[in-house]
Design a protein around this motif. Sequence first.
Motif, PDB file in Angstrom:
ATOM      1  N   PHE A   2       0.847  -1.199   0.000  1.00 31.00           N
ATOM      2  CA  PHE A   2       0.000   0.000   0.000  1.00 31.00           C
ATOM      3  C   PHE A   2       0.880   1.244   0.000  1.00 31.00           C
ATOM      4  O   PHE A   2       1.804   1.368   0.788  1.00 31.00           O
ATOM      5  N   ARG A   3       0.596   2.137  -0.911  1.00 30.91           N
ATOM      6  CA  ARG A   3       1.357   3.377  -1.043  1.00 30.91           C
ATOM      7  C   ARG A   3       0.405   4.543  -0.836  1.00 30.91           C
ATOM      8  O   ARG A   3      -0.336   4.900  -1.742  1.00 30.91           O
ATOM      9  N   PRO A   4       0.412   5.114   0.373  1.00 25.24           N
ATOM     10  CA  PRO A   4      -0.525   6.210   0.681  1.00 25.24           C
ATOM     11  C   PRO A   4      -0.202   7.467  -0.111  1.00 25.24           C
ATOM     12  O   PRO A   4       0.918   7.646  -0.595  1.00 25.24           O
ATOM     13  N   ARG A   5      -1.188   8.316  -0.243  1.00 27.82           N
ATOM     14  CA  ARG A   5      -1.013   9.611  -0.886  1.00 27.82           C
ATOM     15  C   ARG A   5      -1.005  10.680   0.194  1.00 27.82           C
ATOM     16  O   ARG A   5      -1.816  10.664   1.111  1.00 27.82           O
ATOM     17  N   LEU A   6      -0.091  11.627   0.084  1.00 33.44           N
ATOM     18  CA  LEU A   6      -0.038  12.762   0.999  1.00 33.44           C
ATOM     19  C   LEU A   6      -0.870  13.929   0.469  1.00 33.44           C
ATOM     20  O   LEU A   6      -1.405  14.710   1.247  1.00 33.44           O
ATOM     21  N   PRO A   8      -3.697  13.764  -2.029  1.00 35.67           N
ATOM     22  CA  PRO A   8      -4.584  13.044  -2.950  1.00 35.67           C
ATOM     23  C   PRO A   8      -5.384  13.958  -3.883  1.00 35.67           C
ATOM     24  O   PRO A   8      -5.866  13.510  -4.915  1.00 35.67           O
ATOM     25  N   ASP A  57       4.998  11.826  -2.776  1.00 31.93           N
ATOM     26  CA  ASP A  57       3.938  11.121  -3.510  1.00 31.93           C
ATOM     27  C   ASP A  57       4.468  10.600  -4.847  1.00 31.93           C
ATOM     28  O   ASP A  57       4.237   9.449  -5.220  1.00 31.93           O
ATOM     29  N   ASN A  60       7.032   7.675  -4.214  1.00 35.86           N
ATOM     30  CA  ASN A  60       6.401   6.442  -3.745  1.00 35.86           C
ATOM     31  C   ASN A  60       5.611   5.726  -4.837  1.00 35.86           C
ATOM     32  O   ASN A  60       5.438   4.513  -4.784  1.00 35.86           O
ATOM     33  N   HIS A  61       5.127   6.481  -5.819  1.00 34.77           N
ATOM     34  CA  HIS A  61       4.279   5.896  -6.857  1.00 34.77           C
ATOM     35  C   HIS A  61       5.012   5.681  -8.183  1.00 34.77           C
ATOM     36  O   HIS A  61       4.387   5.352  -9.188  1.00 34.77           O
ATOM     37  N   ALA A 172       7.174   7.981   4.292  1.00 35.67           N
ATOM     38  CA  ALA A 172       5.916   8.327   4.948  1.00 35.67           C
ATOM     39  C   ALA A 172       6.203   9.220   6.160  1.00 35.67           C
ATOM     40  O   ALA A 172       6.651   8.723   7.191  1.00 35.67           O
ATOM     41  N   SER A 175       3.326  11.746  11.471  1.00 35.76           N
ATOM     42  CA  SER A 175       2.321  12.749  11.793  1.00 35.76           C
ATOM     43  C   SER A 175       2.631  13.412  13.123  1.00 35.76           C
ATOM     44  O   SER A 175       3.035  12.757  14.076  1.00 35.76           O
TER      45      SER A 175
END
Length: 178
Positions: A2-6, A8, A57, A60-61, A172, A175
């Motif tokens: 899973f590659r989250p988006r900062l 989106p 982003d 990572n993608h 990542a 936070s």
Amino acid sequence: MFRPRLLPEKSFPSYAYLPGKYPHPVRDALGHSYRSDPVTVAVGEALGSDVFRWGIDLFNHGYYWEAHEAWEPLWQAAKQSAQHRLFFKGLILLAAAGVKIREGKRVAAARHATRAAGLFRQVVSPGGLFEKALGMTPAALAEHAQAVVAYPVVLREPKPAQPEPVFDFILAPVSESV
């Protein structure tokens, strides 16, 4: 993985640039970033900026050339901070290694990754600044970069113009609201 988006809300480019295969993003009128406005970010704000996060982003993608371009103004702005310059230059070189891996140029990829690892090993992170920005220490990132040399990536059959993540880690940020 899973590659989250900062960010989106931001659309990825229409293709992941590889030299000689697609229009140059900036110089060619058909490029996905042709005539885009230059970005300026003060070094003190760089790690929390959308410019930095957009680079994450992209990286990572699998948009490595584009991540390099996103981080370049941050590196240029860091003239007064040796640690920031080392850090951003390491990221830029690691993104360049991603481009070379995608091109199938293992020797060039290894050279960029080795240089990135060397820079990350020199980074001193006051108060965990860089760890918070990436979710790992610069030393850990150096190990990931060096792994490119020790264990070359084998690519699947690439889909034209599609991004392809080639690294087995993600960046990542940690936070602040934990």
